[in-house]
Design a protein around this motif. Structure first.
Motif, PDB file in Angstrom:
ATOM      1  N   ASN A 104      44.394  35.193  44.519  1.00  5.75           N
ATOM      2  CA  ASN A 104      43.171  36.068  44.251  1.00  5.75           C
ATOM      3  C   ASN A 104      43.740  37.369  43.475  1.00  5.75           C
ATOM      4  O   ASN A 104      42.917  37.838  42.586  1.00  5.75           O
ATOM      5  CB  ASN A 104      42.739  36.761  45.753  1.00  5.75           C
ATOM      6  N   CYS A 105      45.052  37.586  43.408  1.00  3.22           N
ATOM      7  CA  CYS A 105      45.224  38.709  42.740  1.00  3.22           C
ATOM      8  C   CYS A 105      46.213  38.224  41.445  1.00  3.22           C
ATOM      9  O   CYS A 105      46.205  38.969  40.466  1.00  3.22           O
ATOM     10  CB  CYS A 105      45.975  39.724  43.441  1.00  3.22           C
ATOM     11  N   CYS A 109      45.167  38.156  37.648  1.00  2.00           N
ATOM     12  CA  CYS A 109      45.124  39.384  36.897  1.00  2.00           C
ATOM     13  C   CYS A 109      46.546  39.991  36.804  1.00  2.00           C
ATOM     14  O   CYS A 109      46.947  40.288  35.847  1.00  2.00           O
ATOM     15  CB  CYS A 109      43.955  40.414  37.381  1.00  2.00           C
ATOM     16  N   HIS A 110      47.058  40.141  38.085  1.00  2.00           N
ATOM     17  CA  HIS A 110      48.157  41.217  38.126  1.00  2.00           C
ATOM     18  C   HIS A 110      49.647  40.468  37.729  1.00  2.00           C
ATOM     19  O   HIS A 110      50.495  41.076  37.805  1.00  2.00           O
ATOM     20  CB  HIS A 110      48.227  41.926  39.344  1.00  2.00           C
ATOM     21  N   PRO A 119      46.825  46.553  35.223  1.00  2.00           N
ATOM     22  CA  PRO A 119      48.060  47.328  35.602  1.00  2.00           C
ATOM     23  C   PRO A 119      49.179  46.536  36.386  1.00  2.00           C
ATOM     24  O   PRO A 119      48.613  45.671  37.206  1.00  2.00           O
ATOM     25  CB  PRO A 119      47.407  48.511  36.317  1.00  2.00           C
ATOM     26  N   PRO A 120      50.303  47.201  36.389  1.00  2.00           N
ATOM     27  CA  PRO A 120      51.224  46.497  37.494  1.00  2.00           C
ATOM     28  C   PRO A 120      51.250  46.837  38.887  1.00  2.00           C
ATOM     29  O   PRO A 120      50.749  47.969  39.016  1.00  2.00           O
ATOM     30  CB  PRO A 120      52.609  46.857  36.695  1.00  2.00           C
ATOM     31  N   LEU A 121      51.629  46.026  39.522  1.00  2.00           N
ATOM     32  CA  LEU A 121      51.792  46.511  41.230  1.00  2.00           C
ATOM     33  C   LEU A 121      52.968  46.877  41.576  1.00  2.00           C
ATOM     34  O   LEU A 121      53.430  47.473  42.538  1.00  2.00           O
ATOM     35  CB  LEU A 121      51.243  45.318  41.945  1.00  2.00           C
ATOM     36  N   SER A 133      54.276  50.365  41.247  1.00  2.00           N
ATOM     37  CA  SER A 133      52.949  51.426  41.060  1.00  2.00           C
ATOM     38  C   SER A 133      52.946  52.253  42.114  1.00  2.00           C
ATOM     39  O   SER A 133      52.993  52.070  43.567  1.00  2.00           O
ATOM     40  CB  SER A 133      51.698  50.371  40.929  1.00  2.00           C
ATOM     41  N   TYR A 157      50.328  53.566  43.198  1.00  2.00           N
ATOM     42  CA  TYR A 157      49.052  53.275  44.031  1.00  2.00           C
ATOM     43  C   TYR A 157      49.187  52.259  44.707  1.00  2.00           C
ATOM     44  O   TYR A 157      48.337  52.054  45.917  1.00  2.00           O
ATOM     45  CB  TYR A 157      47.814  52.703  42.852  1.00  2.00           C
ATOM     46  N   LEU A 205      45.139  53.100  48.828  1.00  2.00           N
ATOM     47  CA  LEU A 205      45.514  51.461  48.457  1.00  2.00           C
ATOM     48  C   LEU A 205      44.338  50.914  49.287  1.00  2.00           C
ATOM     49  O   LEU A 205      43.653  50.085  48.628  1.00  2.00           O
ATOM     50  CB  LEU A 205      46.836  51.248  48.970  1.00  2.00           C
ATOM     51  N   SER A 254      37.141  51.010  38.826  1.00  2.00           N
ATOM     52  CA  SER A 254      36.751  50.747  37.441  1.00  2.00           C
ATOM     53  C   SER A 254      36.897  52.255  36.655  1.00  2.00           C
ATOM     54  O   SER A 254      36.910  53.334  37.465  1.00  2.00           O
ATOM     55  CB  SER A 254      35.380  50.027  37.287  1.00  2.00           C
ATOM     56  N   GLY A 255      36.981  51.989  35.335  1.00  2.00           N
ATOM     57  CA  GLY A 255      37.165  53.350  34.463  1.00  2.00           C
ATOM     58  C   GLY A 255      38.515  53.376  34.237  1.00  2.00           C
ATOM     59  O   GLY A 255      39.605  52.526  34.685  1.00  2.00           O
ATOM     60  N   ILE A 268      42.448  54.684  33.985  1.00  2.00           N
ATOM     61  CA  ILE A 268      43.444  54.845  34.879  1.00  2.00           C
ATOM     62  C   ILE A 268      44.742  54.917  34.228  1.00  2.00           C
ATOM     63  O   ILE A 268      44.747  54.199  33.584  1.00  2.00           O
ATOM     64  CB  ILE A 268      43.243  54.049  36.180  1.00  2.00           C
ATOM     65  N   GLY A 292      39.662  49.294  33.016  1.00  2.00           N
ATOM     66  CA  GLY A 292      38.928  47.915  33.306  1.00  2.00           C
ATOM     67  C   GLY A 292      38.199  47.977  34.602  1.00  2.00           C
ATOM     68  O   GLY A 292      37.840  48.892  35.196  1.00  2.00           O
ATOM     69  N   MET A 342      38.479  46.310  38.759  1.00  2.00           N
ATOM     70  CA  MET A 342      39.144  45.609  39.401  1.00  2.00           C
ATOM     71  C   MET A 342      38.164  45.654  40.717  1.00  2.00           C
ATOM     72  O   MET A 342      37.298  45.909  41.158  1.00  2.00           O
ATOM     73  CB  MET A 342      40.190  46.809  40.102  1.00  2.00           C
ATOM     74  N   TYR A 362      37.046  43.859  47.403  1.00  2.00           N
ATOM     75  CA  TYR A 362      37.420  42.725  48.587  1.00  2.00           C
ATOM     76  C   TYR A 362      36.826  43.364  49.967  1.00  2.00           C
ATOM     77  O   TYR A 362      37.144  42.936  50.814  1.00  2.00           O
ATOM     78  CB  TYR A 362      38.932  42.660  48.685  1.00  2.00           C
TER      79      TYR A 362
HETATM   80  C1  HEC Z   1      39.784  40.186  37.748  1.00  2.00           C
HETATM   81  C2  HEC Z   1      41.213  40.866  37.513  1.00  2.00           C
HETATM   82  C3  HEC Z   1      41.742  41.444  38.736  1.00  2.00           C
HETATM   83  C4  HEC Z   1      41.811  41.067  40.325  1.00  2.00           C
HETATM   84  C5  HEC Z   1      41.507  39.471  40.327  1.00  2.00           C
HETATM   85  C6  HEC Z   1      42.549  41.633  40.921  1.00  2.00           C
HETATM   86  N1  HEC Z   1      42.752  43.002  40.201  1.00  2.00           N
HETATM   87 FE1  HEC Z   1      43.837  44.647  40.833  1.00  2.00          FE
HETATM   88  N2  HEC Z   1      43.215  45.586  39.172  1.00  2.00           N
HETATM   89  C7  HEC Z   1      42.451  45.058  38.025  1.00  2.00           C
HETATM   90  C8  HEC Z   1      42.132  45.941  37.064  1.00  2.00           C
HETATM   91  C9  HEC Z   1      41.567  45.745  35.635  1.00  2.00           C
HETATM   92  C10 HEC Z   1      42.633  47.323  37.568  1.00  2.00           C
HETATM   93  C11 HEC Z   1      42.780  48.424  36.924  1.00  2.00           C
HETATM   94  C12 HEC Z   1      41.171  49.043  36.973  1.00  2.00           C
HETATM   95  C13 HEC Z   1      40.772  50.330  36.156  1.00  2.00           C
HETATM   96  O1  HEC Z   1      41.090  50.199  34.856  1.00  2.00           O
HETATM   97  O2  HEC Z   1      40.319  51.085  36.712  1.00  2.00           O
HETATM   98  C14 HEC Z   1      43.271  46.930  38.881  1.00  2.00           C
HETATM   99  C15 HEC Z   1      43.878  48.012  39.827  1.00  2.00           C
HETATM  100  C16 HEC Z   1      44.369  47.625  41.202  1.00  2.00           C
HETATM  101  C17 HEC Z   1      45.462  48.561  41.417  1.00  2.00           C
HETATM  102  C18 HEC Z   1      45.591  50.034  41.206  1.00  2.00           C
HETATM  103  C19 HEC Z   1      46.436  50.106  39.896  1.00  2.00           C
HETATM  104  C20 HEC Z   1      47.668  49.565  40.259  1.00  2.00           C
HETATM  105  O3  HEC Z   1      48.279  48.770  39.287  1.00  2.00           O
HETATM  106  O4  HEC Z   1      48.546  49.969  41.306  1.00  2.00           O
HETATM  107  C21 HEC Z   1      45.914  48.136  42.744  1.00  2.00           C
HETATM  108  C22 HEC Z   1      46.748  48.470  43.617  1.00  2.00           C
HETATM  109  C23 HEC Z   1      45.287  46.583  42.511  1.00  2.00           C
HETATM  110  N3  HEC Z   1      44.501  46.413  41.605  1.00  2.00           N
HETATM  111  C24 HEC Z   1      45.606  45.460  43.664  1.00  2.00           C
HETATM  112  C25 HEC Z   1      44.938  44.255  43.574  1.00  2.00           C
HETATM  113  C26 HEC Z   1      44.919  43.207  44.580  1.00  2.00           C
HETATM  114  C27 HEC Z   1      46.047  43.428  45.672  1.00  2.00           C
HETATM  115  C28 HEC Z   1      44.369  42.103  44.103  1.00  2.00           C
HETATM  116  C29 HEC Z   1      44.156  41.020  44.974  1.00  2.00           C
HETATM  117  C30 HEC Z   1      43.626  40.982  46.462  1.00  2.00           C
HETATM  118  C31 HEC Z   1      43.889  42.479  42.964  1.00  2.00           C
HETATM  119  N4  HEC Z   1      44.268  43.698  42.507  1.00  2.00           N
HETATM  120  C32 HEC Z   1      43.081  41.438  42.222  1.00  2.00           C
HETATM  121  C33 HEC Z   1      42.130  43.659  38.041  1.00  2.00           C
HETATM  122  C34 HEC Z   1      42.177  42.915  38.798  1.00  2.00           C
END
Ligand code: HEC
Length: 233
Positions: A114-115, A118-119, A131-133, A136, A138, A146, A155-156, A158, A167, A169, A172
Motif C-alpha cells: 500500500n505505501c 509512493c514512499h 516525502p520520506p518515512l 521523518s 511525522y 501519525l 494534502s497541501g 508540507i 501532494g 496522501m 486509510y
Molecule cells: C499515492 C501515494 C501515497 C501512498 C500510497 C501513501 N502515501 Fe504517504 N504521503 C504521500 C504524499 C504525497 C505525502 C505528502 C502529502 C502532502 O504533500 O501534503 C505523504 C505523506 C505521508 C506522511 C507524512 C510525511 C512524512 O513523510 O512523514 C506519512 C507518515 C505517510 N505519508 C505515511 C504513509 C503510509 C504509512 C502509507 C501506507 C499505508 C502511505 N503513506 C501511503 C503519498 C502517498
C-alpha cells in the motif's frame, strides 16, 4: 551362390521345354529363394493402433498394484483424519497456541502492498514528490499525529526534513480505504521501527482513541492543522 543369385543365373540356361523336370525344379527353387531373400530384407509394414503390452510389463504392473494394496492396508490407520491432518498436534489441538499475531510482519506486508509505491521500498521517498518515512518526525514523533495522517490522509504544502512537498496522501480511515484499528496499529508500528527508525509501537487502543476523537472530521488534514494540534518535537 546364395549370396549372389544373379551370378549363378548367368550360367544357367533359360527355362524351356527341352530342360528336364529336375532342371526346371532347380531353377524354380533358386528364384523362389531369391525372392524370399528380398522379402526378408524388407521391413514390416507400419500399422495403426497399439502394439500389445509386453507381458513382462503387465507382470511388473500387477506386482506394483498388489504391493500398493498391501501397503495401504497396513499403513492407512483406517484413514483417520487426526492421524493424517498435517496440522495435527497431540491432544486433538487442545494445546495448540494460535500463532502470535505480529504487527511488524503484518505491517511489512501492508507497507509493501500500500505505501511502497509512493514512499519507496526503503521508505526513502522521492525528493519533492513523495516525502520520506525514514527519519521523518511525522513518523517517529507524536503518535496521535501519525495515526491522524493514516486515518484521514494529508494534502497541501508540507515540509519534511527540509524539503517541500505539496501532494495528496490517501486516507486509510473511514473517508478512504477503511482499515480497522489493528491494521493501523500494525502499519504505524511498522513504519516507526523500519528503515532505521526506532520509535515505540502504537497500540490498538491508541488508534481506537484517536479514531473516536476525530470522528466528526471527514476530510484530509493539512500540515498546518496537524502542527497546530501537535507541534513538531
Ligand atoms: C499515492 C501515494 C501515497 C501512498 C500510497 C501513501 N502515501 Fe504517504 N504521503 C504521500 C504524499 C504525497 C505525502 C505528502 C502529502 C502532502 O504533500 O501534503 C505523504 C505523506 C505521508 C506522511 C507524512 C510525511 C512524512 O513523510 O512523514 C506519512 C507518515 C505517510 N505519508 C505515511 C504513509 C503510509 C504509512 C502509507 C501506507 C499505508 C502511505 N503513506 C501511503 C503519498 C502517498
Amino acid at each position: 551362390m546364395a549370396d549372389n543369385p544373379h551370378h549363378s543365373d548367368k550360367h544357367r540356361p533359360a527355362p524351356s521345354d527341352h530342360l528336364s523336370e529336375i532342371d526346371r525344379a532347380a531353377y524354380g527353387d533358386d528364384s523362389i529363394h531369391r525372392i524370399h531373400q528380398q522379402l526378408g530384407r524388407e521391413k514390416e509394414e507400419p500399422t495403426e493402433g497399439f502394439s500389445q503390452i509386453p507381458i513382462v510389463l503387465l507382470f511388473l504392473f500387477g506386482a506394483l498394484v498388489f504391493w500398493g494394496g498391501i501397503y495401504i492396508a497396513n499403513h492407512s490407520a483406517e484413514f483417520r483424519y487426526d492421524i493424517y491432518d498435517p496440522d495435527w498436534k497431540p491432544g486433538f489441538g487442545g494445546d495448540q497456541t494460535a500463532a502470535a499475531w505480529d504487527p511488524i510482519k503484518k505491517g511489512d506486508r501492508l507497507f509493501k502492498n500500500n505505501c511502497a509505491a509512493c514512499h519507496q521500498a526503503e521508505g526513502q521517498g522521492v525528493p519533492g514528490v513523495f516525502p520520506p518515512l525514514a527519519g521523518s518526525p511525522y513518523v517517529v514523533g507524536s503518535e496521535d499525529r501519525l495515526v491522524k495522517i493514516l486515518l484521514r490522509g494529508l494534502s497541501g504544502p508540507i515540509d519534511v526534513l527540509g524539503t517541500e512537498y505539496n501532494g495528496n496522501m490517501p486516507s486509510y480511515g473511514e473517508n478512504g480505504l477503511g482499515w480497522d484499528d489493528r491494521d493501523i496499529h500494525a502499519i504505524t508500528t511498522y513504519v516507526r521501527q523500519a528503515f532505521g527508525n526506532e520509535a515505540p509501537p502504537i497500540t490498538e487502543e491508541t488508534v481506537a482513541r484517536v479514531r473516536g476523537e476525530i470522528a466528526s472530521k471527514s476530510t484530509a488534514w493539512s500540515a498546518d492543522e496537524l502542527l497546530s494540534a501537535h507541534p513538531l518535537e
